[in-house]
Every structure is written in C-alpha cells, then in structure tokens.
Design a protein around this motif. Structure first.
Motif: not given
Length: 168
Positions: A77-94
């Motif tokens: 479940s923690i890996d899922g959180l990390f994957r979600t955040l990593k996947g958002l990085e291109p949208k965030l520009g950070a």
C-alpha cells in the motif's frame, strides 16, 4: 474509512513527509491535492481501509499520516502511494519523491533546498546559522511531526552539518 483531518489523528500515527524540490503553486497544487485526496480516500492495505489524513504546507511539503490502531499501511500500500506521487510529478513540474535534499528558510524566510554538501558549505560561509529554521522530513510519527518538523538548526540533527569543517 474516509479521509480525515490530520489534526484528529493520534501522535503515534505513522507519517511520511514528501518534500517538493521546488515550490508547487496553484493550479498545480490544486491538482496535487485533488489527486492525493482521491487516492487516500480509497487507500487500503490487505483489503482493510486505512484511516488517513494529510497536510500541505508552504507549497513544498505533503504530509500523509495513517492511524495504525485499526489497520496499518503495508509495504504494497505504501508503494502505491509512492507510485501515485511519482506519477504526478510531470503534471506538477516538481519532484515530490526526493531524497538527500535539506530544506531551510533563507534570510528572507523563503524555503530553499540544497544537498548536504551545499548546506554544510552555506553553514561554513555563515549563510546558515544555528538559528536558521530547518525542516525535518525524516519524522516517522505524527507526534514527531507536530513537535519538530520545523525547528532551529541548532535544535535538530542539522546542527551536525553546521559543525563540519570545509576542506581547505
């Protein structure tokens, strides 16, 4: 369980702090919080819903905390959180899934991030002093986060870096 306000979670709630390498402002921060809230409201571990809260500070720090008294976050479940955040990085520009960066307030109060060597060098130059405000994203419980997420450098583990001598 639904997503709850982080303030209602107990001090022993397991906590992760994700620190952005640069400031994330609206509308990117709105996207971040909308997608994180969507993930957290559905977050489960081994089929059990997690009681979770989050906090967003200074356009740089996303804190996620889980009350493990009912169900604890598992590795998957923690890996899922990390994957979600990593996947958002291109949208965030950070980058939110960072390591090795040290966060502090400069003389104007703006939050800066540098690596350990740069932090030590800034200390040797006198640009970072014992009274400089620093952030500790290594906290692992909500009680630690509440007590020492932002402190003076002299009151945190960062003090060790200020005492290091620069090579000649």
């Amino acid at each position: 369980m639904p997503l709850v306000q982080i303030e209602v979670l107990p001090d022993n709630a397991r906590t992760w702090v994700f620190s952005a390498d640069k400031a994330i402002k609206a509308p990117a921060s709105d996207t971040l919080l909308r997608e994180v809230d969507s993930f957290l409201s559905q977050w489960h571990a081994h089929g059990s819903p997690l009681t979770v809260g989050r906090d967003w500070k200074h356009g740089r720090f996303l804190t996620v905390a889980v009350d493990q008294s009912t169900a604890g976050a598992s590795g998957c479940s923690i890996d899922g959180l990390f994957r979600t955040l990593k996947g958002l990085e291109p949208k965030l520009g950070a980058s939110l899934v960072t390591s090795g960066l040290i966060f502090f307030r400069d003389e104007n109060g703006a939050i800066q991030s540098v690596d350990r060597d740069q932090f030590t060098a800034l200390g040797a130059e006198g640009r970072i002093a014992p009274g400089t405000r620093v952030f500790d994203p290594t906290v692992t419980t909500l009680g630690e986060w509440r007590a020492r997420f932002e402190l003076n450098a002299e009151d945190s583990w960062h003090a060790k870096l200020l005492r290091k001598k620069q090579p000649a």
